[in-house]
Design an enzyme around this catalytic site. Sequence first.
Site, PDB file in Angstrom:
ATOM      1  CG  LEU A  16       2.499   4.577  -9.403  1.00 24.91           C
ATOM      2  CD1 LEU A  16       3.914   4.836  -9.910  1.00 24.91           C
ATOM      3  CD2 LEU A  16       2.003   3.222  -9.881  1.00 24.91           C
ATOM      4  CG  MET A  17      -2.456   6.121  -6.333  1.00 25.76           C
ATOM      5  SD  MET A  17      -3.628   5.631  -5.048  1.00 25.76           S
ATOM      6  CE  MET A  17      -4.749   4.621  -6.003  1.00 25.76           C
ATOM      7  CD  GLU A  18       0.923  12.109  -2.225  1.00 23.21           C
ATOM      8  OE1 GLU A  18       0.663  13.081  -2.972  1.00 23.21           O
ATOM      9  OE2 GLU A  18       0.964  12.195  -1.000  1.00 23.21           O
ATOM     10  CG  HIS A  31      -3.831  -1.563  -1.881  1.00 18.16           C
ATOM     11  ND1 HIS A  31      -2.515  -1.677  -1.498  1.00 18.16           N
ATOM     12  CD2 HIS A  31      -3.929  -2.226  -3.057  1.00 18.16           C
ATOM     13  CE1 HIS A  31      -1.845  -2.372  -2.405  1.00 18.16           C
ATOM     14  NE2 HIS A  31      -2.693  -2.721  -3.361  1.00 18.16           N
ATOM     15  CB  THR A  89      -0.985  -0.022   1.179  1.00 18.98           C
ATOM     16  OG1 THR A  89      -1.810  -1.186   1.057  1.00 18.98           O
ATOM     17  CG2 THR A  89      -1.856   1.221   1.194  1.00 18.98           C
ATOM     18  N   GLY A 143       2.073  17.127  -1.222  1.00 19.83           N
ATOM     19  CA  GLY A 143       0.921  16.429  -0.677  1.00 19.83           C
ATOM     20  C   GLY A 143       0.461  17.028   0.641  1.00 19.83           C
ATOM     21  NE  ARG A 169       0.841  16.901  -5.480  1.00 18.90           N
ATOM     22  CZ  ARG A 169       1.772  16.228  -4.818  1.00 18.90           C
ATOM     23  NH1 ARG A 169       1.464  15.217  -4.038  1.00 18.90           N
ATOM     24  NH2 ARG A 169       3.042  16.574  -4.932  1.00 18.90           N
TER      25      ARG A 169
END
Length: 138
Positions: free
Chosen positions: A42-44, A70, A36, A63, A114
């Site tokens: 990767l999402m950030e 997940h 996770t 962020g 963000r």
Amino acid sequence: MAKAIPIGARGTAEEMVEFKHTLTAHHPELPPVYSTPDLIRLMETAAFHALHPYCEGDEISVGTAIHVEHRAASGIGARIRAEAVLESFDGKFYLVRVTAWDDVQEIGRGTVGRAVVSVGRFLEKMKGRKYARERGTP
């Protein structure tokens, strides 16, 4: 300040799951599936790519919040793709919708908050905080 960022601005990030991305890499008794924390990273990164083209000078986006589910496991060798879409803007905070897939299915979704900051001002502020801590002041 950053140029106006249009709602719907998009960014992506991809990676192949390697051992270092797995739960096993963090603790040998856990299964060798995509972790996770790596999914969130990767999402950030995808969210960063959605906003970065609109930053100016020494600005970057950082962020501020993350709310992610997940939803499915992926093993070593799977290609993970994260997509980010700017959903809203409130004052100085951007809300980015993020989704991730492996080769077969959606594996995660949620939102990332963000804000756009000046790296120079940010570092100056941090330097001031360090000096205050060294002096024993809050």
